[in-house]
Design an enzyme around this catalytic site. Sequence first.
Site, PDB file in Angstrom:
ATOM      1  N   TYR A  67      24.667  -0.819   6.466  1.00 57.35           N
ATOM      2  CA  TYR A  67      25.913  -0.257   5.941  1.00 57.35           C
ATOM      3  C   TYR A  67      25.605   0.456   4.625  1.00 57.35           C
ATOM      4  O   TYR A  67      25.603  -0.133   3.548  1.00 57.35           O
ATOM      5  CB  TYR A  67      26.983  -1.341   5.767  1.00 57.35           C
ATOM      6  CG  TYR A  67      27.486  -1.936   7.069  1.00 57.35           C
ATOM      7  CD1 TYR A  67      27.221  -1.324   8.289  1.00 57.35           C
ATOM      8  CD2 TYR A  67      28.238  -3.106   7.085  1.00 57.35           C
ATOM      9  CE1 TYR A  67      27.665  -1.859   9.484  1.00 57.35           C
ATOM     10  CE2 TYR A  67      28.700  -3.653   8.277  1.00 57.35           C
ATOM     11  CZ  TYR A  67      28.405  -3.026   9.469  1.00 57.35           C
ATOM     12  OH  TYR A  67      28.855  -3.563  10.653  1.00 57.35           O
ATOM     13  N   LEU A 222      41.333  -2.674  14.295  1.00 53.43           N
ATOM     14  CA  LEU A 222      42.524  -1.822  14.184  1.00 53.43           C
ATOM     15  C   LEU A 222      42.265  -0.442  14.779  1.00 53.43           C
ATOM     16  O   LEU A 222      43.087   0.460  14.640  1.00 53.43           O
ATOM     17  CB  LEU A 222      42.938  -1.700  12.706  1.00 53.43           C
ATOM     18  CG  LEU A 222      43.268  -3.038  12.040  1.00 53.43           C
ATOM     19  CD1 LEU A 222      43.459  -2.869  10.532  1.00 53.43           C
ATOM     20  CD2 LEU A 222      44.517  -3.656  12.660  1.00 53.43           C
TER      21      LEU A 222
HETATM   22  N1  LIG Z   1      28.842  -4.872  14.874  1.00 54.21           N
HETATM   23  C1  LIG Z   1      29.061  -3.577  14.908  1.00 54.21           C
HETATM   24  O1  LIG Z   1      28.401  -2.827  15.617  1.00 54.21           O
HETATM   25  C2  LIG Z   1      30.161  -3.025  14.052  1.00 54.21           C
HETATM   26  C3  LIG Z   1      30.558  -1.685  14.184  1.00 54.21           C
HETATM   27  C4  LIG Z   1      31.582  -1.212  13.369  1.00 54.21           C
HETATM   28  C5  LIG Z   1      32.202  -2.076  12.459  1.00 54.21           C
HETATM   29  N2  LIG Z   1      31.776  -3.370  12.348  1.00 54.21           N
HETATM   30  C6  LIG Z   1      32.411  -4.326  11.397  1.00 54.21           C
HETATM   31  O2  LIG Z   1      33.804  -4.343  11.656  1.00 54.21           O
HETATM   32  C7  LIG Z   1      34.506  -4.094  10.441  1.00 54.21           C
HETATM   33  C8  LIG Z   1      35.829  -3.421  10.726  1.00 54.21           C
HETATM   34  O3  LIG Z   1      35.665  -2.225  11.439  1.00 54.21           O
HETATM   35  P1  LIG Z   1      36.161  -0.823  10.863  1.00 54.21           P
HETATM   36  O4  LIG Z   1      36.283  -0.926   9.381  1.00 54.21           O
HETATM   37  O5  LIG Z   1      35.290   0.222  11.426  1.00 54.21           O
HETATM   38  O6  LIG Z   1      37.549  -0.617  11.580  1.00 54.21           O
HETATM   39  P2  LIG Z   1      39.021  -1.247  11.433  1.00 54.21           P
HETATM   40  O7  LIG Z   1      38.966  -2.534  10.745  1.00 54.21           O
HETATM   41  O8  LIG Z   1      39.620  -1.176  12.778  1.00 54.21           O
HETATM   42  O9  LIG Z   1      39.762  -0.156  10.563  1.00 54.21           O
HETATM   43  C9  LIG Z   1      39.525  -0.018   9.203  1.00 54.21           C
HETATM   44  C10 LIG Z   1      40.629   0.850   8.624  1.00 54.21           C
HETATM   45  O10 LIG Z   1      41.847   0.150   8.745  1.00 54.21           O
HETATM   46  C11 LIG Z   1      42.628   0.364   7.621  1.00 54.21           C
HETATM   47  N3  LIG Z   1      43.453  -0.851   7.460  1.00 54.21           N
HETATM   48  C12 LIG Z   1      43.001  -2.126   7.323  1.00 54.21           C
HETATM   49  N4  LIG Z   1      44.037  -2.981   7.249  1.00 54.21           N
HETATM   50  C13 LIG Z   1      45.154  -2.228   7.336  1.00 54.21           C
HETATM   51  C14 LIG Z   1      46.537  -2.521   7.291  1.00 54.21           C
HETATM   52  N5  LIG Z   1      46.966  -3.780   7.198  1.00 54.21           N
HETATM   53  N6  LIG Z   1      47.415  -1.499   7.389  1.00 54.21           N
HETATM   54  C15 LIG Z   1      46.989  -0.218   7.515  1.00 54.21           C
HETATM   55  N7  LIG Z   1      45.696   0.142   7.561  1.00 54.21           N
HETATM   56  C16 LIG Z   1      44.788  -0.865   7.467  1.00 54.21           C
HETATM   57  C17 LIG Z   1      41.666   0.537   6.468  1.00 54.21           C
HETATM   58  O11 LIG Z   1      42.263   1.372   5.531  1.00 54.21           O
HETATM   59  P3  LIG Z   1      41.674   1.647   4.052  1.00 54.21           P
HETATM   60  O12 LIG Z   1      40.272   2.128   4.274  1.00 54.21           O
HETATM   61  O13 LIG Z   1      42.581   2.694   3.523  1.00 54.21           O
HETATM   62  O14 LIG Z   1      41.714   0.373   3.304  1.00 54.21           O
HETATM   63  C18 LIG Z   1      40.454   1.154   7.162  1.00 54.21           C
HETATM   64  O15 LIG Z   1      40.385   2.539   6.992  1.00 54.21           O
HETATM   65  C19 LIG Z   1      33.526  -3.248   9.629  1.00 54.21           C
HETATM   66  O16 LIG Z   1      33.848  -3.263   8.257  1.00 54.21           O
HETATM   67  C20 LIG Z   1      32.227  -3.922   9.937  1.00 54.21           C
HETATM   68  O17 LIG Z   1      32.092  -5.087   9.128  1.00 54.21           O
HETATM   69  C21 LIG Z   1      30.797  -3.853  13.124  1.00 54.21           C
END
Ligand SMILES: NC(=O)c1ccc[n+]([C@@H]2O[C@H](COP(=O)([O-])OP(=O)(O)OC[C@H]3O[C@@H](n4cnc5c(N)ncnc54)[C@H](OP(=O)(O)O)[C@@H]3O)[C@@H](O)[C@H]2O)c1
Length: 298
Positions: A67, A222
Site C-alpha cells: 500500500y 462499500l
Molecule cells: N486484499 C486485497 O486484495 C484488498 C484489495 C483492496 C482493498 N483491500 C483492503 O480493503 C480496504 C477497503 O477497501 P477500499 O478502501 O478499496 O474500498 P471501500 O472500503 O469499499 O471504499 C472506501 C471508500 O468508501 C468511503 N467511505 C467509507 N465509509 C463511508 C461512509 N460511511 N459513508 C460514505 N463513504 C464512505 C471512503 O471515503 P473517504 O475516502 O472520503 O473517506 C472511501 O473512499 C482497504 O483499505 C484495504 O485495507 C484489500
Amino acid sequence: MSRLVTSATAGSRRVPTRKIGGTAVSAVGLGAMLLSLSGRPDERQAVRTIHAALDAGVTLIDTADAYCIDGPEMGHNERLVAQAVRSWRGDPDAVVIATKGGHYRSRDGAWLVNGRPEYLRRACEASLAALGFDTITLYQHHRPDPAVAYEDSIGALKGLQEEGKVRFIGIGNASVAQIRQAMSIVELASVQNEFSPAFRTSAPEIELCAQKGIAFLAWGPLGGMSAAGTLGERHPAFEQVARSHGVSPQQVCLAWELARAPVVIPIPGSRKPETILDSLGAVELHLDEDELALLDGR
Ligand SMILES: NC(=O)c1ccc[n+]([C@@H]2O[C@H](COP(=O)([O-])OP(=O)(O)OC[C@H]3O[C@@H](n4cnc5c(N)ncnc54)[C@H](OP(=O)(O)O)[C@@H]3O)[C@@H](O)[C@H]2O)c1
C-alpha cells in the site's frame, strides 16, 4: 445466529467484537490502503483518521507492504499505521495491525505478485521492520501467484509462524479450493476477499469460513473508492432501508455484511474521520429478516 460475539474497550468506546484466531477485534475494522495510494490525504489527516477510528473503539487496522505509490515507497502504509498507533493516546497493544505480503509495486507503480517462499520471507522481515514488531499478529498472503504452487507460498507462512515472526496466518483473494488447501497446511485464522453489494461472488467463501470458524475480512465492502459515495444510487434497496432507519446507505451495507455470518469483519477504507465514524455505526444497526431479504434480492 448471534451477530456479535462479545465486547471490548480500546479507546473511549466499547464496540462489539469478532474473533481472528483466538483474538477479539472490533466487528468493523479500518482499511488503511487509501491513506497511502495516490489521492491520499496529507500525513496529519491520515493520522487524525486513524486516531479517530481508535478513539471510537476500532481495534483492527488492515494494511499491506504494497500500500504505497510505487516500488521505492514499499512499506509506506505499514510505517504510517504503526506510527499513528504508537502516537495514539490509548493502549497500542489493544490494537491488531494486520498486514500482508505477496504483492509488490514496480518502480512505475504497477501491482505485481511474487509468491515464492524466499520472497515471502524477505517481505515478512521487511514488514516486521516497518511495523517495529517482533511478531505480526495477523500475516496474510495477499494474493495467489499463478507462477508458484500455492502450497509452497502457504508453507512459507507456516515456517514464519514456527519461527515466531507471525502469530496468526491469513490468506487473501482465495477460492474455496484454495481455502481448503491452505487449511490442510496451516491453522487458518482469516480469509480476506472482496465482498460488497456490487460484488457478491465471495458468498461460497463466506459460507465455508462460517462453517469452519475462520474470520472473513470483507475488502472493498462499500464498492471501493470510486463507487462508495454513490452506493445508495447504485443500490436503491440500500437507500430505502437507510431512509427508514435514518442512517447512511453505507452503514446499512456494512450491517448487511455483518449479518451474513458471525465471522464477517468488514474493513471499510477511510481518508477522513467522518467516514470511519459513520461506518462504525453499523455495529449497532439491527436489520430484520425482511430487510435482509430485500438487500439480498431474495
Ligand atoms: N486484499 C486485497 O486484495 C484488498 C484489495 C483492496 C482493498 N483491500 C483492503 O480493503 C480496504 C477497503 O477497501 P477500499 O478502501 O478499496 O474500498 P471501500 O472500503 O469499499 O471504499 C472506501 C471508500 O468508501 C468511503 N467511505 C467509507 N465509509 C463511508 C461512509 N460511511 N459513508 C460514505 N463513504 C464512505 C471512503 O471515503 P473517504 O475516502 O472520503 O473517506 C472511501 O473512499 C482497504 O483499505 C484495504 O485495507 C484489500
